[in-house]
Design a protein around this motif. Structure first.
Motif, PDB file in Angstrom:
ATOM      1  N   UNK A 104       0.969  -1.177   0.093  1.00  0.00           N
ATOM      2  CA  UNK A 104       0.072  -0.020  -0.063  1.00  0.00           C
ATOM      3  C   UNK A 104       0.574   1.303   0.098  1.00  0.00           C
ATOM      4  N   UNK A 105       2.102   1.270   0.775  1.00  0.00           N
ATOM      5  CA  UNK A 105       2.783   2.371   0.546  1.00  0.00           C
ATOM      6  C   UNK A 105       3.499   2.744  -0.592  1.00  0.00           C
ATOM      7  N   UNK A 106       3.710   1.529  -1.494  1.00  0.00           N
ATOM      8  CA  UNK A 106       4.187   1.787  -2.863  1.00  0.00           C
ATOM      9  C   UNK A 106       3.118   2.284  -3.733  1.00  0.00           C
ATOM     10  N   UNK A 107       2.093   1.837  -3.568  1.00  0.00           N
ATOM     11  CA  UNK A 107       0.794   2.044  -4.476  1.00  0.00           C
ATOM     12  C   UNK A 107       0.569   3.524  -4.260  1.00  0.00           C
ATOM     13  N   UNK A 108       0.573   3.870  -2.969  1.00  0.00           N
ATOM     14  CA  UNK A 108       0.429   5.316  -2.726  1.00  0.00           C
ATOM     15  C   UNK A 108       1.166   6.297  -3.160  1.00  0.00           C
ATOM     16  N   UNK A 109       2.828   6.025  -3.053  1.00  0.00           N
ATOM     17  CA  UNK A 109       3.839   7.072  -3.660  1.00  0.00           C
ATOM     18  C   UNK A 109       3.719   6.920  -5.146  1.00  0.00           C
ATOM     19  N   UNK A 110       3.209   5.861  -5.765  1.00  0.00           N
ATOM     20  CA  UNK A 110       3.153   6.034  -7.125  1.00  0.00           C
ATOM     21  C   UNK A 110       2.152   6.949  -7.624  1.00  0.00           C
ATOM     22  N   UNK A 111       0.957   6.746  -7.167  1.00  0.00           N
ATOM     23  CA  UNK A 111      -0.061   7.603  -7.316  1.00  0.00           C
ATOM     24  C   UNK A 111      -0.062   8.975  -7.215  1.00  0.00           C
ATOM     25  N   UNK A 112       0.655   9.300  -5.893  1.00  0.00           N
ATOM     26  CA  UNK A 112       0.934  10.773  -5.430  1.00  0.00           C
ATOM     27  C   UNK A 112       2.027  11.270  -6.517  1.00  0.00           C
ATOM     28  N   UNK A 113       3.161  10.544  -7.007  1.00  0.00           N
ATOM     29  CA  UNK A 113       4.102  11.113  -8.018  1.00  0.00           C
ATOM     30  C   UNK A 113       3.470  11.396  -9.281  1.00  0.00           C
ATOM     31  N   UNK A 114       2.486  10.532  -9.629  1.00  0.00           N
ATOM     32  CA  UNK A 114       1.778  10.529 -10.921  1.00  0.00           C
ATOM     33  C   UNK A 114       0.732  11.975 -11.197  1.00  0.00           C
ATOM     34  N   UNK A 145       5.741  -0.865 -10.341  1.00  0.00           N
ATOM     35  CA  UNK A 145       5.889   0.388 -11.032  1.00  0.00           C
ATOM     36  C   UNK A 145       5.539   0.548 -12.213  1.00  0.00           C
ATOM     37  N   UNK A 146       5.871  -0.820 -13.109  1.00  0.00           N
ATOM     38  CA  UNK A 146       5.357  -0.952 -14.396  1.00  0.00           C
ATOM     39  C   UNK A 146       4.255  -1.066 -14.806  1.00  0.00           C
ATOM     40  N   UNK A 147       3.355  -1.803 -13.912  1.00  0.00           N
ATOM     41  CA  UNK A 147       2.026  -2.059 -13.896  1.00  0.00           C
ATOM     42  C   UNK A 147       1.226  -0.789 -13.552  1.00  0.00           C
ATOM     43  N   UNK A 148       1.604  -0.048 -12.293  1.00  0.00           N
ATOM     44  CA  UNK A 148       0.665   0.772 -11.919  1.00  0.00           C
ATOM     45  C   UNK A 148       0.791   2.285 -12.737  1.00  0.00           C
ATOM     46  N   UNK A 300      14.735   2.426 -11.529  1.00  0.00           N
ATOM     47  CA  UNK A 300      13.831   2.032 -12.606  1.00  0.00           C
ATOM     48  C   UNK A 300      13.978   3.141 -13.665  1.00  0.00           C
ATOM     49  N   UNK A 301      14.131   2.717 -15.040  1.00  0.00           N
ATOM     50  CA  UNK A 301      14.358   3.531 -16.149  1.00  0.00           C
ATOM     51  C   UNK A 301      12.930   3.619 -16.892  1.00  0.00           C
ATOM     52  N   UNK A 302      12.563   4.506 -17.717  1.00  0.00           N
ATOM     53  CA  UNK A 302      11.523   4.271 -18.650  1.00  0.00           C
ATOM     54  C   UNK A 302      10.227   4.785 -18.104  1.00  0.00           C
ATOM     55  N   UNK A 303       9.996   5.161 -16.714  1.00  0.00           N
ATOM     56  CA  UNK A 303       8.822   5.245 -16.097  1.00  0.00           C
ATOM     57  C   UNK A 303       8.609   6.946 -16.161  1.00  0.00           C
ATOM     58  N   UNK A 304       7.198   7.323 -16.072  1.00  0.00           N
ATOM     59  CA  UNK A 304       6.909   8.524 -16.171  1.00  0.00           C
ATOM     60  C   UNK A 304       7.312   9.393 -14.696  1.00  0.00           C
ATOM     61  N   UNK A 305       7.544   8.770 -13.951  1.00  0.00           N
ATOM     62  CA  UNK A 305       8.043   9.243 -12.480  1.00  0.00           C
ATOM     63  C   UNK A 305       9.466   8.652 -12.277  1.00  0.00           C
TER      64      UNK A 305
END
Length: 349
Positions: A104-114, A145-148, A300-305
């Motif tokens: 859940x922490x990873x999921x949250x940080x990804x959404x905040x960055x996006x 990260x790739x999926x989300x 991780x390279x290639x991500x939008x964040x």
């Protein structure tokens, strides 16, 4: 605070060394000169790390939105995520509840960055088995990260000092690697690595590309992948203005990179890239049965964040003992801040 990139730092598996190394890293004043860190996780677990494990002179500031973060040294801003039954919490114990909290922490940080509320993300180690017990079936952070983020073309880069390695393939059986070594995939990874090095400040990075077979195939004597996929990808990259060289024998390209010959090496598979990097950053003492060093970083390279991470696991056997090194976390935060600033510069250009 506005001039510093805002980084979200996930706590990782609460039962591992993640909370401890975060507290130790954020005990360094220079970290706050580089960025405004916000920890994503359980405040009570972080308080335990501060008061019972590290015994640091730090305060916990619980926030409900990233905009409330103070970003000042001496105070750790924490955004609460996930639930934990503290009565059932034990350092070093594998559990579904800790796996759930870590995910859940990873999921949250990804959404905040996006959403643009964070300039970059940094991850502490999670435990894949605990995460799978919680029902989240991923091979690791990179795949989450790739999926989300909805990203198809991404790659793992490991770094320690001047040695940087990016991977064409990672978590798959060796017998399946050859079929994944296409011109398109290798070229994508060369491009990703080139762009990452540019974000790190290298105007024209030199990229050494490893072969797949012993002696880089010896012109087809020991294998064909170099001729059919790797060399054509390098040729195309060079036509695009990328300083890619090779394919080189895998047993020598890393030596040249470690000696300053390349800013980046492209590895064809997981262990080809991991072994030289970890030989540099991991130190084992058999007399004491302990590990030290732990200085590598995983990006991780290639991500939008932006995503940077420690390059080690949860070390359950060391959790709660105040013996874990925070150097990899410190390095990951530094990399996250550098890449966040690099992206800001690109966007403003």
């Amino acid at each position: 605070m506005s001039s510093r990139p805002r980084l979200g730092i996930t706590m990782g598996d609460p039962a591992g060394i993640g909370p401890e190394i975060i507290v130790k890293a954020l005990s360094e004043k220079r970290i706050y000169d580089l960025c405004a860190p916000i920890v994503i996780g359980h405040p009570d677990i972080l308080q335990l790390a501060v008061s019972d494990v590290v015994k640091a002179d730090l305060q916990i500031n619980v926030i409900t939105a990233v905009e409330q973060a103070r970003g000042t040294f001496g105070t750790i801003d924490v955004l609460p995520v996930g639930r934990l039954e503290l009565a059932e919490f034990v350092y070093g114990k594998l559990s579904a509840q800790c796996g759930e909290a870590a995910f859940r922490a990873v999921e949250t940080v990804i959404h905040l960055a996006l959403a643009g509320k964070l300039d970059g993300t940094v991850t502490a180690p999670l435990n894949k088995e605990a995460m799978n017990l919680a029902g989240h079936h991923y091979d690791g952070h990179t795949e989450i990260y790739g999926k989300l983020t909805g990203t198809d073309k991404y790659s793992m880069m490991l770094a320690d000092g001047d040695l940087r390695v990016v991977h064409v393939t990672t978590h798959m059986p060796l017998v399946k690697v050859s079929e994944q070594l296409t011109i398109e995939r290798i070229l994508d990874v060369i491009r990703l690595g080139h762009n990452a090095c540019r974000q790190l400040g290298f105007a024209k990075p030199r990229i050494g590309v490893a072969g797949f077979n012993p002696h880089a195939g010896e012109n087809g004597l020991f294998g064909h992948e170099e001729q059919t996929a790797i060399a054509p990808a390098i040729e195309t990259a060079r036509k695009e203005g990328i300083d890619a060289q090779g394919p080189f024998p895998p047993d020598t390209v890393f030596c040249k990179a470690a000696g300053g010959g390349f800013e980046l090496v492209v590895a064809m598979y997981h262990d080809q890239g991991h072994i030289p990097l970890k030989m540099k950053s991991f130190i084992y003492d058999d007399k004491t049965k302990t590990w030290s060093g732990m200085t590598g970083v995983n990006v991780t390279l290639g991500l939008p964040i932006v995503r940077a991470s420690v390059d080690h696991g949860t070390a359950f056997e060391n959790a709660g003992k105040n013996i874990a090194s925070a150097q990899s976390m410190i390095n990951a935060i530094e990399y996250g801040a550098m890449m966040a600033r690099g992206r800001q510069a690109e966007n403003s250009a």
